[in-house]
Design a protein around this motif. Structure first.
Motif, PDB file in Angstrom:
ATOM      1  N   LYS A  84       0.818  -1.217   0.000  1.00 44.43           N
ATOM      2  CA  LYS A  84       0.000   0.000   0.000  1.00 44.43           C
ATOM      3  C   LYS A  84       0.853   1.269   0.000  1.00 44.43           C
ATOM      4  O   LYS A  84       0.329   2.363  -0.226  1.00 44.43           O
ATOM      5  N   VAL A  85       2.148   1.129   0.281  1.00 43.26           N
ATOM      6  CA  VAL A  85       3.035   2.301   0.277  1.00 43.26           C
ATOM      7  C   VAL A  85       3.293   2.678  -1.175  1.00 43.26           C
ATOM      8  O   VAL A  85       3.963   1.956  -1.907  1.00 43.26           O
ATOM      9  N   GLY A  86       2.753   3.806  -1.575  1.00 43.24           N
ATOM     10  CA  GLY A  86       2.860   4.204  -2.977  1.00 43.24           C
ATOM     11  C   GLY A  86       3.859   5.308  -3.246  1.00 43.24           C
ATOM     12  O   GLY A  86       4.209   5.589  -4.400  1.00 43.24           O
ATOM     13  N   ASP A  87       4.340   5.960  -2.190  1.00 43.06           N
ATOM     14  CA  ASP A  87       5.257   7.093  -2.384  1.00 43.06           C
ATOM     15  C   ASP A  87       5.900   7.399  -1.027  1.00 43.06           C
ATOM     16  O   ASP A  87       5.613   6.767  -0.020  1.00 43.06           O
ATOM     17  N   GLY A  88       6.781   8.387  -1.030  1.00 39.88           N
ATOM     18  CA  GLY A  88       7.343   8.861   0.234  1.00 39.88           C
ATOM     19  C   GLY A  88       8.673   8.237   0.585  1.00 39.88           C
ATOM     20  O   GLY A  88       9.256   7.441  -0.168  1.00 39.88           O
ATOM     21  N   ASP A  89       9.147   8.588   1.766  1.00 39.86           N
ATOM     22  CA  ASP A  89      10.480   8.188   2.205  1.00 39.86           C
ATOM     23  C   ASP A  89      10.617   6.692   2.421  1.00 39.86           C
ATOM     24  O   ASP A  89      11.730   6.150   2.403  1.00 39.86           O
ATOM     25  N   HIS A  90       9.499   6.001   2.649  1.00 36.26           N
ATOM     26  CA  HIS A  90       9.567   4.582   2.990  1.00 36.26           C
ATOM     27  C   HIS A  90       9.254   3.660   1.813  1.00 36.26           C
ATOM     28  O   HIS A  90       9.189   2.440   2.006  1.00 36.26           O
ATOM     29  N   LEU A  91       9.076   4.216   0.624  1.00 36.31           N
ATOM     30  CA  LEU A  91       8.695   3.389  -0.516  1.00 36.31           C
ATOM     31  C   LEU A  91       9.768   2.346  -0.821  1.00 36.31           C
ATOM     32  O   LEU A  91       9.475   1.148  -0.958  1.00 36.31           O
ATOM     33  N   PHE A  92      11.007   2.779  -0.935  1.00 36.77           N
ATOM     34  CA  PHE A  92      12.088   1.841  -1.256  1.00 36.77           C
ATOM     35  C   PHE A  92      12.225   0.774  -0.175  1.00 36.77           C
ATOM     36  O   PHE A  92      12.314  -0.424  -0.467  1.00 36.77           O
ATOM     37  N   GLU A  93      12.231   1.194   1.067  1.00 40.61           N
ATOM     38  CA  GLU A  93      12.381   0.244   2.168  1.00 40.61           C
ATOM     39  C   GLU A  93      11.239  -0.761   2.192  1.00 40.61           C
ATOM     40  O   GLU A  93      11.439  -1.949   2.477  1.00 40.61           O
ATOM     41  N   ALA A  94      10.026  -0.288   1.878  1.00 43.94           N
ATOM     42  CA  ALA A  94       8.876  -1.202   1.853  1.00 43.94           C
ATOM     43  C   ALA A  94       9.071  -2.275   0.789  1.00 43.94           C
ATOM     44  O   ALA A  94       8.772  -3.461   1.019  1.00 43.94           O
TER      45      ALA A  94
ATOM     46  N   TYR B 114      15.898   1.582  -9.066  1.00 44.26           N
ATOM     47  CA  TYR B 114      16.715   2.439  -8.191  1.00 44.26           C
ATOM     48  C   TYR B 114      18.190   2.135  -8.428  1.00 44.26           C
ATOM     49  O   TYR B 114      18.853   1.507  -7.592  1.00 44.26           O
ATOM     50  N   PRO B 115      18.744   2.567  -9.555  1.00 44.38           N
ATOM     51  CA  PRO B 115      20.152   2.228  -9.851  1.00 44.38           C
ATOM     52  C   PRO B 115      21.133   2.764  -8.821  1.00 44.38           C
ATOM     53  O   PRO B 115      22.186   2.157  -8.594  1.00 44.38           O
ATOM     54  N   ASP B 116      20.784   3.871  -8.162  1.00 45.07           N
ATOM     55  CA  ASP B 116      21.689   4.422  -7.153  1.00 45.07           C
ATOM     56  C   ASP B 116      21.700   3.589  -5.872  1.00 45.07           C
ATOM     57  O   ASP B 116      22.558   3.791  -5.010  1.00 45.07           O
ATOM     58  N   GLN B 117      20.763   2.649  -5.749  1.00 47.18           N
ATOM     59  CA  GLN B 117      20.691   1.781  -4.572  1.00 47.18           C
ATOM     60  C   GLN B 117      21.126   0.351  -4.891  1.00 47.18           C
ATOM     61  O   GLN B 117      20.893  -0.566  -4.104  1.00 47.18           O
ATOM     62  N   SER B 118      21.760   0.176  -6.045  1.00 48.01           N
ATOM     63  CA  SER B 118      22.081  -1.188  -6.481  1.00 48.01           C
ATOM     64  C   SER B 118      23.032  -1.892  -5.520  1.00 48.01           C
ATOM     65  O   SER B 118      22.912  -3.102  -5.284  1.00 48.01           O
ATOM     66  N   ALA B 119      23.989  -1.159  -4.937  1.00 51.41           N
ATOM     67  CA  ALA B 119      24.936  -1.784  -4.013  1.00 51.41           C
ATOM     68  C   ALA B 119      24.198  -2.351  -2.798  1.00 51.41           C
ATOM     69  O   ALA B 119      24.450  -3.487  -2.369  1.00 51.41           O
ATOM     70  N   LYS B 120      23.288  -1.558  -2.249  1.00 51.07           N
ATOM     71  CA  LYS B 120      22.529  -2.032  -1.093  1.00 51.07           C
ATOM     72  C   LYS B 120      21.680  -3.243  -1.455  1.00 51.07           C
ATOM     73  O   LYS B 120      21.590  -4.203  -0.678  1.00 51.07           O
ATOM     74  N   LEU B 121      21.081  -3.204  -2.635  1.00 54.65           N
ATOM     75  CA  LEU B 121      20.214  -4.312  -3.051  1.00 54.65           C
ATOM     76  C   LEU B 121      21.015  -5.587  -3.277  1.00 54.65           C
ATOM     77  O   LEU B 121      20.552  -6.688  -2.953  1.00 54.65           O
TER      78      LEU B 121
END
Length: 569
Positions: A345-355, A383-390
């Motif tokens: 249900k998280v569609g936007d915001g700071d927690h979208l990626f984490e969700a 999220y290419p800038d988060q690829s290392a974390k992923l």
């Protein structure tokens, strides 16, 4: 009034457009002698223009230091406020606080009603540690502001950021407060400043005077409540805030302010109670409900947290954040299907990626590693800038599933693109350790420390690894204690310290640190270590109780099972 901006060289020297034929046809006897020109250049107006010209030319060449010096010299020939303002700005750009202060003093004296000038003069007097200057310009700043409250607020902010100059700041503000004993704004600003510098008794006295001068001013009462909290009197603070008048929304806002004070002071229980009062007063106040949900979640009160986030989601207030935290509640309860539904249900915001990452991890927990990896790959494209974390997350899932060599392939491929990424290096070091490749694991952790010598996670991991795979306990303990210095209450680090102390035969110290770690986190590995220390101390019954309690929640934990078998067989 002249406007001091960048000007052309010909303009500064007093020439317009030069007509070359006319000059050639002119009578040579009309040209001024060199001595006369030199005399004209030394005239105040010419000297002023000359310094401005030099300053602008130096600015064009990128020499802000020289430009600042030239402009401050120009102030010797003119006290024009616009010139002084520009000189101040150029000196600040050059990081010449001394020259900026010289210019700001001219500006403030020439523009006594300009709040910008007075603010600059006070700030630079404070930065340059000129106590007399602070006391000179502070009253002028207050007088130039739109209202005394605005002026005192600006002054308190300026004087609040240098602990080494607390006495200077408080001396200046105390003189203003003494000159206006019945002005609430002056007493309030003095109290705020004193509280900022932890002069509690001074702050309390000033706040009391502010309340006496303005009994209905909520800010003064809230300041006094903050002092109560700092003094360790949360009940007094709560009583004070409860007496404030206003609409339901205002009264709820006061409770939220109190809750934040209490949380900042480390009193989570009283903070939770204040948030509850805020919601009871105004159930439609989203900030109060959101705060209550977050604190309840951190305190482990999942029922209260769930109700707040569900209500927020229904009303649309903090909708995405509410959905995320409702998912966290479901996950903590072990309801993975519900958690995934909420995270979706998280569609936007700071927690979208984490969700989205949590969905992948929960998909793995449900036994579908392939689907989890597919979700992580899709996120890496999004999220290419988060690829290392992923990639670190993907590798972690593979490690957890026992596919260590496949995990190394993921880490190695990711580190080709980001060879210095600390998350990837840390994750790979853990995989190397599980494979028994200790030298390579140690190398990865040292690589992290070569970039960040105080990295607490790498320090702790390296110390713990040395404890388990070497006899160099002294070096291991140095790494762990350095980590603990950076993160003194971390249960994982306390566990490492207790474990290395146990290895060194220091059972009493080991037990102390392991008990503290276990109180902070009932992790099965910490339970295994604490139980082992108690067993070695001869208290077998205590050890068995600790292990049994951990086994109920973590029946398949390998470290726990191996420890019990090794010691009890």
């Amino acid at each position: 009034m002249r406007t001091w901006v960048a000007v052309g060289v010909a303009s500064v020297l007093g020439f317009g457009v030069v007509d070359t034929p006319a000059v050639a046809a002119a009578d040579d006897t009309r040209i001024a002698p060199v001595a006369d020109i030199d005399q004209l250049a030394r005239a105040p107006a010419a000297a002023l223009d000359y310094q401005v010209m030099v300053g602008e030319l130096l600015l064009l060449n990128g020499d802000t230091q020289g430009a600042a010096q030239a402009y401050v010299k120009a102030l010797g020939y003119s006290k024009d406020p616009q010139l002084a303002q520009r000189a101040t700005q150029i000196a600040l750009a050059a990081s010449r606080q001394d020259l900026a202060y010289k210019a700001a003093q001219v500006w403030a004296r020439a523009a006594v009603h300009d709040t910008r000038a007075q603010r600059a003069a006070v700030r630079l007097a404070f930065v340059n540690q000129d106590s007399a200057g602070v006391q000179t310009f502070a009253p002028q700043l207050v007088a130039s502001a739109d209202s005394p409250r605005d002026g005192y607020e600006m002054l308190a902010q300026i004087l609040s950021d240098r602990p080494g100059q607390a006495d200077m700041a408080l001396d200046a503000m105390s003189k203003l407060a003494a000159a206006h004993p019945h002005q609430a704004a002056a007493q309030y600003a003095f109290g705020r400043l004193a509280l900022n510098y932890n002069r509690i008794a001074t702050a309390a006295s000033a706040a009391d005077k502010a309340i006496a001068a303005a009994p209905d001013w909520s800010e003064a009462t809230l300041l006094r409540a903050a002092i109560d909290v700092r003094q360790g009197h949360p009940d007094a603070a709560a009583k004070r805030v409860a007496g404030l008048k206003g609409s339901n929304r205002q009264r709820a806002e006061y409770q939220v302010a109190l809750a934040r004070m209490l949380l900042q002071a480390g009193n989570a229980d009283a903070g939770l109670a204040a948030f509850k009062r805020a919601v009871a007063i105004d159930g439609e106040f989203a900030e109060a409900r959101y705060g209550l949900g977050l604190v309840a979640l951190s305190q482990g009160d999942l029922d209260i947290a769930a109700r707040q986030f569900e209500q927020l989601y229904k009303t649309g207030a903090h909708g995405d954040d509410a959905a995320f935290y409702r998912g966290v509640v479901a996950e903590k309860r072990g309801h993975n299907d519900k958690a995934i539904a909420w995270y979706k249900k998280v569609g936007d915001g700071d927690h979208l990626f984490e969700a989205r990452v949590r969905i992948a991890q929960l998909t793995y927990d449900q036994g579908d590693l392939a689907a989890a990896r597919q979700q992580l790959h899709a996120l890496a494209e999004q999220y290419p800038d988060q690829s290392a974390k992923l990639h670190a997350v993907e590798g972690g899932l593979l490690v957890e599933s026992g596919q260590l060599k496949q995990a190394l392939k993921v880490y190695n491929a990711a580190l080709q693109d980001a060879p210095d990424d600390s998350d990837l290096l840390y994750a790979r070091s853990l995989a190397y350790e599980k494979l028994g490749r200790i030298d390579e694991a140690e190398a990865d952790l040292k690589h992290i420390l070569s970039q960040d010598a105080d990295n607490p996670e790498a320090l702790n991991a390296l110390g713990y690894m040395l404890t388990n795979h070497s006899t160099d306990y002294a070096r291991a303990e140095r790494y762990i204690r350095k980590s603990l210095k950076a993160d003194p209450d971390n249960p994982a680090v306390l566990d490492s310290l207790g474990w290395v102390e146990y290895k060194r035969g220091q059972l009493k110290a080991a037990r102390k640190h392991l008990e503290k770690a276990y109180q902070g986190s009932p992790d099965p590995e910490i339970a295994a270590h604490l139980g082992e220390v108690r067993w070695k101390q001869g208290d077998h019954a205590a050890a068995l109780r600790i292990w049994h309690k951990a086994q109920v929640k973590h029946p398949d934990n390998a470290v726990l099972k191996q420890t019990i078998k090794r010691l009890t067989s």
